[in-house]
Structure formats: structure tokens, C-alpha cells
Motif scaffolding. Structure first.
Motif, PDB file in Angstrom:
ATOM      1  N   THR A  85       0.836  -1.188   0.000  1.00 28.54           N
ATOM      2  CA  THR A  85       0.000   0.000   0.000  1.00 28.54           C
ATOM      3  C   THR A  85       0.877   1.245   0.000  1.00 28.54           C
ATOM      4  O   THR A  85       2.105   1.157   0.015  1.00 28.54           O
ATOM      5  CB  THR A  85      -0.988  -0.019   1.176  1.00 28.54           C
ATOM      6  OG1 THR A  85      -1.968   1.024   1.005  1.00 28.54           O
ATOM      7  CG2 THR A  85      -0.281   0.147   2.517  1.00 28.54           C
ATOM      8  N   ASN A  86       0.263   2.408  -0.007  1.00 20.96           N
ATOM      9  CA  ASN A  86       0.932   3.671  -0.330  1.00 20.96           C
ATOM     10  C   ASN A  86       1.612   4.311   0.883  1.00 20.96           C
ATOM     11  O   ASN A  86       0.929   4.835   1.760  1.00 20.96           O
ATOM     12  CB  ASN A  86      -0.110   4.627  -0.917  1.00 20.96           C
ATOM     13  CG  ASN A  86       0.485   5.919  -1.410  1.00 20.96           C
ATOM     14  OD1 ASN A  86       1.696   6.135  -1.337  1.00 20.96           O
ATOM     15  ND2 ASN A  86      -0.353   6.810  -1.910  1.00 20.96           N
ATOM     16  N   ALA A 134       0.694   7.953   1.795  1.00 22.11           N
ATOM     17  CA  ALA A 134      -0.623   8.244   2.361  1.00 22.11           C
ATOM     18  C   ALA A 134      -0.625   8.193   3.887  1.00 22.11           C
ATOM     19  O   ALA A 134      -1.673   8.387   4.508  1.00 22.11           O
ATOM     20  CB  ALA A 134      -1.652   7.258   1.808  1.00 22.11           C
ATOM     21  N   CYS A 193      -6.323  -0.710  -5.309  1.00 23.22           N
ATOM     22  CA  CYS A 193      -5.465   0.441  -5.597  1.00 23.22           C
ATOM     23  C   CYS A 193      -6.101   1.714  -5.015  1.00 23.22           C
ATOM     24  O   CYS A 193      -5.853   2.034  -3.863  1.00 23.22           O
ATOM     25  CB  CYS A 193      -5.130   0.551  -7.075  1.00 23.22           C
ATOM     26  SG  CYS A 193      -6.497   0.461  -8.212  1.00 23.22           S
ATOM     27  N   LYS A 194      -6.943   2.418  -5.764  1.00 21.99           N
ATOM     28  CA  LYS A 194      -7.513   3.657  -5.240  1.00 21.99           C
ATOM     29  C   LYS A 194      -8.472   3.438  -4.072  1.00 21.99           C
ATOM     30  O   LYS A 194      -8.756   4.367  -3.316  1.00 21.99           O
ATOM     31  CB  LYS A 194      -8.224   4.428  -6.364  1.00 21.99           C
ATOM     32  CG  LYS A 194      -7.239   5.149  -7.289  1.00 21.99           C
ATOM     33  CD  LYS A 194      -6.438   6.182  -6.529  1.00 21.99           C
ATOM     34  CE  LYS A 194      -5.386   6.851  -7.387  1.00 21.99           C
ATOM     35  NZ  LYS A 194      -4.533   7.782  -6.616  1.00 21.99           N
ATOM     36  N   LYS A 206      -7.665   2.047  -1.510  1.00 23.66           N
ATOM     37  CA  LYS A 206      -6.833   2.051  -0.300  1.00 23.66           C
ATOM     38  C   LYS A 206      -5.778   3.151  -0.339  1.00 23.66           C
ATOM     39  O   LYS A 206      -4.759   3.029   0.326  1.00 23.66           O
ATOM     40  CB  LYS A 206      -6.117   0.705  -0.188  1.00 23.66           C
ATOM     41  CG  LYS A 206      -7.024  -0.500  -0.107  1.00 23.66           C
ATOM     42  CD  LYS A 206      -7.452  -0.776   1.301  1.00 23.66           C
ATOM     43  CE  LYS A 206      -8.088  -2.151   1.414  1.00 23.66           C
ATOM     44  NZ  LYS A 206      -8.351  -2.523   2.813  1.00 23.66           N
ATOM     45  N   ASP A 207      -5.988   4.203  -1.091  1.00 23.66           N
ATOM     46  CA  ASP A 207      -4.893   5.097  -1.477  1.00 23.66           C
ATOM     47  C   ASP A 207      -4.889   6.455  -0.789  1.00 23.66           C
ATOM     48  O   ASP A 207      -3.990   7.242  -1.021  1.00 23.66           O
ATOM     49  CB  ASP A 207      -4.952   5.319  -2.997  1.00 23.66           C
ATOM     50  CG  ASP A 207      -3.583   5.526  -3.615  1.00 23.66           C
ATOM     51  OD1 ASP A 207      -2.593   5.022  -3.050  1.00 23.66           O
ATOM     52  OD2 ASP A 207      -3.506   6.188  -4.656  1.00 23.66           O
ATOM     53  N   THR A 208      -5.879   6.761   0.029  1.00 23.48           N
ATOM     54  CA  THR A 208      -6.022   8.131   0.536  1.00 23.48           C
ATOM     55  C   THR A 208      -5.384   8.340   1.904  1.00 23.48           C
ATOM     56  O   THR A 208      -4.808   9.393   2.165  1.00 23.48           O
ATOM     57  CB  THR A 208      -7.507   8.529   0.575  1.00 23.48           C
ATOM     58  OG1 THR A 208      -8.009   8.566  -0.761  1.00 23.48           O
ATOM     59  CG2 THR A 208      -7.703   9.900   1.203  1.00 23.48           C
TER      60      THR A 208
END
Length: 309
Positions: free
Chosen positions: A97-98, A101, A170-171, A173-175
Motif C-alpha cells: 500500500t501507499n 498516504a 489500488c484507489k 486504499k490510497d487516501t
């Protein structure tokens, strides 16, 4: 030892928590280095006078899925399928994950662009302290320097749609991904270890002061040492890497409850809602949801001719 990263008088510090105070570490000392015994040099500052940030800035975040109860509930909610996939039992699966973020333990969380189904996820994360490759589980314990709380915020509507492509999430879990409130060194949690090698920590999730989930970390199906061993298979884990346990069961997220109840109860998170996650031996994080931004429009995929030269 508890390591904090914080803002005070306009400066960013790493420090050691001592009761209700925090003392800064020598300049240039990383949280992982501090966890191996670097002593603070700054004066004591009340925690009430600082703004806590995420305890570290990880280069990578591997988020596992080690709670069978969570897999069963969320699969029913997100995919509409019952049971647990047989492949889940083979190994402690994870996704990357990112790291950009990551937010602090008390920061606001914006609604992801285009989402109407925001959810929290109650997890504990291990932090790598020493580099290793192709580790055995019995070796891996020496490579874990400490633990922190992880809230892997999830846009369930985006996640459900994009995973139909058989890739992701992807998006969804991206914020935002909350880490905190501290990096707690591994030795502090050893008294909680049970005879099977699991950390028996109580986990609690609350929304606006109402408890919606409670579980034990020891209900994981793999130990953190086994997770580190799997993560290091054929590659390296390095200091500062974060490995999330995956979401606990029994209300560790809303989607699990939706799947079990067949309805969105409790409702998806909205601006103004505050989510508080508490882990025995580590502490609590508490984030308030705020309005996000509208998504920048993109065209749908263009159907091409598949002409060849």
C-alpha cells in the motif's frame, strides 16, 4: 520504550516518551535507531503541548490479511461470495500500500475522491529494525524492532469495483493510512506473548464513542515472525519497513459487519465521524473524517481496433 515523532515550536522531532512527557533524541537519529537504545538529549516537554505525527515514515508498507473471520465477512460484503478462498490458507498474503498516504494518530482523514462507502480497518503493524533476506520464522523475531497501530482506511465502493479487474486494491486504499501513536519497542510487548508465539493484545474499535468491534490480536492465523519470513522470501526487508497484521475480526471494520448482517449497519463513515482504535500495550489513535475533493474526470477505456503492423 516508546518512540514518538512530533511537532513542537515549529520543528519536527523524534523523541522518547517518558510518562506524560517526551524528550527529543539527538538530531539525525531515526525512530528505528532510537528503538535500539539511543538516549534522548532534549528537555522534557509535555505531550499535551506537541502535535504527534506518524512515528515513522516507512519506505514500504506490506499489508497482510491474517484474520480468517475478517476475510469471511469482507468477502461477503465486497465480492458477494461466502466462505474463505482455499488459497488464503496457503500463506500469509499481502499487498503493498501507499507509504505517501501515511498520516498521524490524530490527523483528519479526507473522504477519498468519488467514494460514498468509507471504512476503517483496525490493525497492528510490526516495524522492521534489521535487514534480512530469506529469513526463517525463528530468525525473524530479531528483525522486528517494534509495533504500532495501523488504520488502513478503505473506500469500499472503489475497492469492490476495481478488484473485479483481478488486480488491486489500488484507489480503494490510497487516501490515508494512520500509524501511531508511538513505535513501541518489541520488548515492551513480550509479556503479552502466549505459548503459541502470538501477542495476546486486546483490540477495540469505536465510532463516535460507540464500540463497534472487539477482538484479540492472538486470533491471527500467522505470527508476525511468520509474516516477516514470508515477506523476506526471495527479497529483502529493510529497517523501517512496516508489516500490517490485516484487519481483526468481530467488527474490526464496518464491511465485515455489513457482510454478516446483510445491511450497511453501522452506516458508512461520513464527514464529522471520529474513529478511535485502541490496542492494549500500544495506545490509541483517533481520526476525524472530513470532506474530500471531487475526482478529476477521466474518460472510459477506448475500444481500439487491435490493428497490427
Amino acid at each position: 520504550m516508546r518512540i514518538a515523532t512530533y511537532l513542537h515550536d515549529g520543528r519536527r522531532y523524534h523523541g522518547v516518551v517518558e510518562g506524560s512527557d517526551v524528550r527529543a533524541l539527538p538530531d539525525g537519529t531515526s525512530p528505528v535507531e532510537a528503538a535500539y537504545g539511543v538516549r534522548p538529549v532534549g528537555r522534557a516537554v509535555p505531550l499535551a503541548d506537541v502535535h504527534l505525527l506518524a512515528p515513522l515514515e516507512p519506505a514500504t508498507i506490506r499489508d497482510f490479511v491474517t484474520f480468517e473471520e475478517h476475510v469471511e465477512g469482507v468477502r461477503r460484503s465486497v465480492d458477494g461470495a461466502g466462505g474463505v478462498p482455499e488459497a488464503w490458507y496457503d500463506a500469509p498474503t499481502f499487498y503493498f500500500t501507499n507509504p505517501y498516504a501515511v498520516i498521524g494518530p490524530y490527523d483528519d482523514v479526507p473522504v477519498p475522491p468519488g467514494s460514498r462507502l468509507l471504512d476503517f480497518e483496525l490493525e497492528v503493524a510490526a516495524v522492521i529494525g534489521r535487514e534480512g533476506r530469506d529469513l526463517a520464522p525463528e530468525q525473524a523475531r530479531d528483525h522486528i524492532v517494534g509495533y504500532t497501530i495501523l488504520n488502513d482506511w478503505s473506500a469500499r465502493d472503489l475497492q469492490s469495483r476495481e478488484m473485479q479487474v483481478r488486480l488491486g486494491p489500488c484507489k480503494g486504499k490510497d487516501t490515508a493510512a494512520t500509524l501511531g501513536p508511538y513505535l513501541v519497542t518489541a520488548d515492551e510487548l513480550e509479556p503479552y506473548r502466549d505459548s503459541d508465539g502470538f501477542l495476546r493484545l486486546g483490540l477495540t474499535a469505536s465510532v463516535n464513542g460507540e464500540v463497534v468491534g472487539k477482538d484479540l490480536l492472538s486470533n491471527m492465523s500467522w505470527t508476525f515472525e511468520e509474516m516477516v519470513a514470508y515477506a523476506s522470501r526471495g527479497t529483502v526487508v529493510r529497517p523501517g519497513d512496516v508489516l500490517g497484521s490485516g484487519t481483526c475480526g468481530n467488527g474490526g471494520c464496518l464491511a465485515e459487519l455489513w457482510g454478516a448482517r446483510g445491511e450497511q449497519s453501522p452506516p458508512p463513515l461520513q464527514p464529522g465521524d471520529t474513529v478511535t482504535l485502541t490496542v492494549e500495550g500500544i495506545g490509541s489513535v483517533s481520526n476525524t473524517v472530513v470532506s474530500g475533493v471531487d475526482p478529476v474526470p477521466l474518460s472510459a477505456a477506448r475500444r481500439r481496433s487491435r490493428e497490427r503492423p
